[in-house]
Design a protein around this motif. Sequence first.
Motif, PDB file in Angstrom:
ATOM      1  N   ILE A 143       0.835  -1.201   0.000  1.00  0.00           N
ATOM      2  CA  ILE A 143       0.000   0.000   0.000  1.00  0.00           C
ATOM      3  C   ILE A 143       0.868   1.249   0.000  1.00  0.00           C
ATOM      4  O   ILE A 143       0.644   2.189  -0.782  1.00  0.00           O
ATOM      5  N   ARG A 144       1.874   1.272   0.853  1.00  0.00           N
ATOM      6  CA  ARG A 144       2.708   2.479   0.965  1.00  0.00           C
ATOM      7  C   ARG A 144       3.570   2.677  -0.278  1.00  0.00           C
ATOM      8  O   ARG A 144       3.778   3.809  -0.720  1.00  0.00           O
ATOM      9  N   ASP A 145       4.046   1.593  -0.867  1.00  0.00           N
ATOM     10  CA  ASP A 145       4.834   1.727  -2.095  1.00  0.00           C
ATOM     11  C   ASP A 145       3.978   2.291  -3.225  1.00  0.00           C
ATOM     12  O   ASP A 145       4.412   3.189  -3.963  1.00  0.00           O
ATOM     13  N   ILE A 146       2.765   1.773  -3.367  1.00  0.00           N
ATOM     14  CA  ILE A 146       1.893   2.258  -4.436  1.00  0.00           C
ATOM     15  C   ILE A 146       1.464   3.694  -4.170  1.00  0.00           C
ATOM     16  O   ILE A 146       1.363   4.508  -5.096  1.00  0.00           O
ATOM     17  N   SER A 147       1.246   4.026  -2.900  1.00  0.00           N
ATOM     18  CA  SER A 147       0.880   5.407  -2.595  1.00  0.00           C
ATOM     19  C   SER A 147       1.991   6.362  -3.016  1.00  0.00           C
ATOM     20  O   SER A 147       1.727   7.452  -3.525  1.00  0.00           O
ATOM     21  N   ASN A 148       3.242   5.952  -2.823  1.00  0.00           N
ATOM     22  CA  ASN A 148       4.354   6.795  -3.263  1.00  0.00           C
ATOM     23  C   ASN A 148       4.385   6.919  -4.777  1.00  0.00           C
ATOM     24  O   ASN A 148       4.663   8.004  -5.321  1.00  0.00           O
ATOM     25  N   ASP A 149       4.084   5.837  -5.497  1.00  0.00           N
ATOM     26  CA  ASP A 149       4.005   5.907  -6.953  1.00  0.00           C
ATOM     27  C   ASP A 149       2.933   6.912  -7.391  1.00  0.00           C
ATOM     28  O   ASP A 149       3.120   7.670  -8.350  1.00  0.00           O
ATOM     29  N   ILE A 150       1.799   6.895  -6.690  1.00  0.00           N
ATOM     30  CA  ILE A 150       0.713   7.809  -7.029  1.00  0.00           C
ATOM     31  C   ILE A 150       1.109   9.252  -6.717  1.00  0.00           C
ATOM     32  O   ILE A 150       0.753  10.183  -7.459  1.00  0.00           O
ATOM     33  N   ILE A 151       1.851   9.458  -5.639  1.00  0.00           N
ATOM     34  CA  ILE A 151       2.347  10.804  -5.332  1.00  0.00           C
ATOM     35  C   ILE A 151       3.263  11.291  -6.445  1.00  0.00           C
ATOM     36  O   ILE A 151       3.178  12.449  -6.881  1.00  0.00           O
ATOM     37  N   VAL A 152       4.143  10.419  -6.926  1.00  0.00           N
ATOM     38  CA  VAL A 152       5.039  10.792  -8.030  1.00  0.00           C
ATOM     39  C   VAL A 152       4.225  11.183  -9.258  1.00  0.00           C
ATOM     40  O   VAL A 152       4.512  12.183  -9.927  1.00  0.00           O
ATOM     41  N   GLN A 153       3.181  10.408  -9.552  1.00  0.00           N
ATOM     42  CA  GLN A 153       2.340  10.745 -10.701  1.00  0.00           C
ATOM     43  C   GLN A 153       1.629  12.070 -10.467  1.00  0.00           C
ATOM     44  O   GLN A 153       1.492  12.884 -11.394  1.00  0.00           O
ATOM     45  N   GLY A 154       1.175  12.314  -9.238  1.00  0.00           N
ATOM     46  CA  GLY A 154       0.540  13.591  -8.936  1.00  0.00           C
ATOM     47  C   GLY A 154       1.480  14.761  -9.125  1.00  0.00           C
ATOM     48  O   GLY A 154       1.080  15.828  -9.617  1.00  0.00           O
ATOM     49  N   ARG A 155       2.746  14.580  -8.759  1.00  0.00           N
ATOM     50  CA  ARG A 155       3.730  15.643  -8.967  1.00  0.00           C
ATOM     51  C   ARG A 155       3.920  15.944 -10.456  1.00  0.00           C
ATOM     52  O   ARG A 155       4.129  17.095 -10.861  1.00  0.00           O
ATOM     53  N   ILE A 156       3.864  14.900 -11.263  1.00  0.00           N
ATOM     54  CA  ILE A 156       3.970  15.110 -12.712  1.00  0.00           C
ATOM     55  C   ILE A 156       2.790  15.926 -13.219  1.00  0.00           C
ATOM     56  O   ILE A 156       2.939  16.841 -14.032  1.00  0.00           O
ATOM     57  N   TYR A 157       1.588  15.615 -12.715  1.00  0.00           N
ATOM     58  CA  TYR A 157       0.420  16.419 -13.093  1.00  0.00           C
ATOM     59  C   TYR A 157       0.590  17.867 -12.661  1.00  0.00           C
ATOM     60  O   TYR A 157       0.195  18.791 -13.388  1.00  0.00           O
ATOM     61  N   LEU A 158       1.184  18.096 -11.490  1.00  0.00           N
ATOM     62  CA  LEU A 158       1.430  19.470 -11.056  1.00  0.00           C
ATOM     63  C   LEU A 158       2.361  20.185 -12.027  1.00  0.00           C
ATOM     64  O   LEU A 158       2.143  21.350 -12.379  1.00  0.00           O
ATOM     65  N   GLN A 159       3.395  19.499 -12.489  1.00  0.00           N
ATOM     66  CA  GLN A 159       4.318  20.092 -13.450  1.00  0.00           C
ATOM     67  C   GLN A 159       3.620  20.420 -14.771  1.00  0.00           C
ATOM     68  O   GLN A 159       3.995  21.373 -15.461  1.00  0.00           O
ATOM     69  N   LEU A 160       2.616  19.620 -15.090  1.00  0.00           N
ATOM     70  CA  LEU A 160       1.841  19.857 -16.313  1.00  0.00           C
ATOM     71  C   LEU A 160       0.714  20.867 -16.086  1.00  0.00           C
ATOM     72  O   LEU A 160      -0.079  21.115 -16.988  1.00  0.00           O
ATOM     73  N   GLU A 161       0.651  21.409 -14.869  1.00  0.00           N
ATOM     74  CA  GLU A 161      -0.368  22.385 -14.482  1.00  0.00           C
ATOM     75  C   GLU A 161      -1.777  21.811 -14.580  1.00  0.00           C
ATOM     76  O   GLU A 161      -2.732  22.529 -14.873  1.00  0.00           O
ATOM     77  N   ASP A 162      -1.887  20.508 -14.339  1.00  0.00           N
ATOM     78  CA  ASP A 162      -3.192  19.849 -14.262  1.00  0.00           C
ATOM     79  C   ASP A 162      -3.468  19.585 -12.782  1.00  0.00           C
ATOM     80  O   ASP A 162      -3.270  18.482 -12.269  1.00  0.00           O
ATOM     81  N   ALA A 163      -3.900  20.632 -12.084  1.00  0.00           N
ATOM     82  CA  ALA A 163      -4.071  20.540 -10.636  1.00  0.00           C
ATOM     83  C   ALA A 163      -5.208  19.610 -10.250  1.00  0.00           C
ATOM     84  O   ALA A 163      -5.184  19.007  -9.174  1.00  0.00           O
TER      85      ALA A 163
END
Length: 215
Positions: A143-163
């Motif tokens: 669970i914690r490993d996948i949550s970190n993967d999802i956080i990384v993906q969320g950061r990518i969306y932030l960089q793409l300005e897709d809040a």
Amino acid sequence: MKMVLGNGIHIILLDIHIGDEDNCQALKQQFRNALQPVNLIPPDKLDVLICSFKETDTSISFVHTPGQVLQLIEEHYDKQIVFVSSGSIGQYMLPLIINMYQNVYRFYFFGSIINNYHLEFSLNYQSYLQTFNHEIDLLVQLIRDISNDIIVQGRIYLQLEDAQCAMKCFEYALQLNLNANQIDTFHNPYLKYIDELIGDENNIGLIQQAKNILK
């Protein structure tokens, strides 16, 4: 910019006993409930104006034969695959999967057989494999490993300005961590990712950062 999770995640758990559809119903439901937010992670579509979130039927499959594993990997060719297995059977599958399927990106083994692995096997695959003596300890780490993967993906969306998509990722990652803490009474509360998501007195959390962009 490529999404770390592609078009989602599918978890395959291989075990001769657990994988039988009539066995271990309570354990299977515990896995499904704890991992439920994985069903809702945003798709890897960079050209959409509005991020669409559609819940899938399940994010995890329980199987009892190697053939079922290979079939599921091929069926979910567009997803990132997590392979979970008892060590007694998984040790024979691991080299095959690593050599044939690039979309299988995490490997977890459980069971007492782990303690009896040959040193050579462990050294050959230590960069791929996490091992546990008990299924619940494995579930918490998964669970914690996948949550970190999802956080990384969320950061990518932030960089793409897709809040909007970023905030969804962060919210689902937060729920996964809360789920893990409910199960993990020994390390509860485990706050590493929770602090990153909601912030503390010194840092603005990722969820708030996404909300600030949406204002």
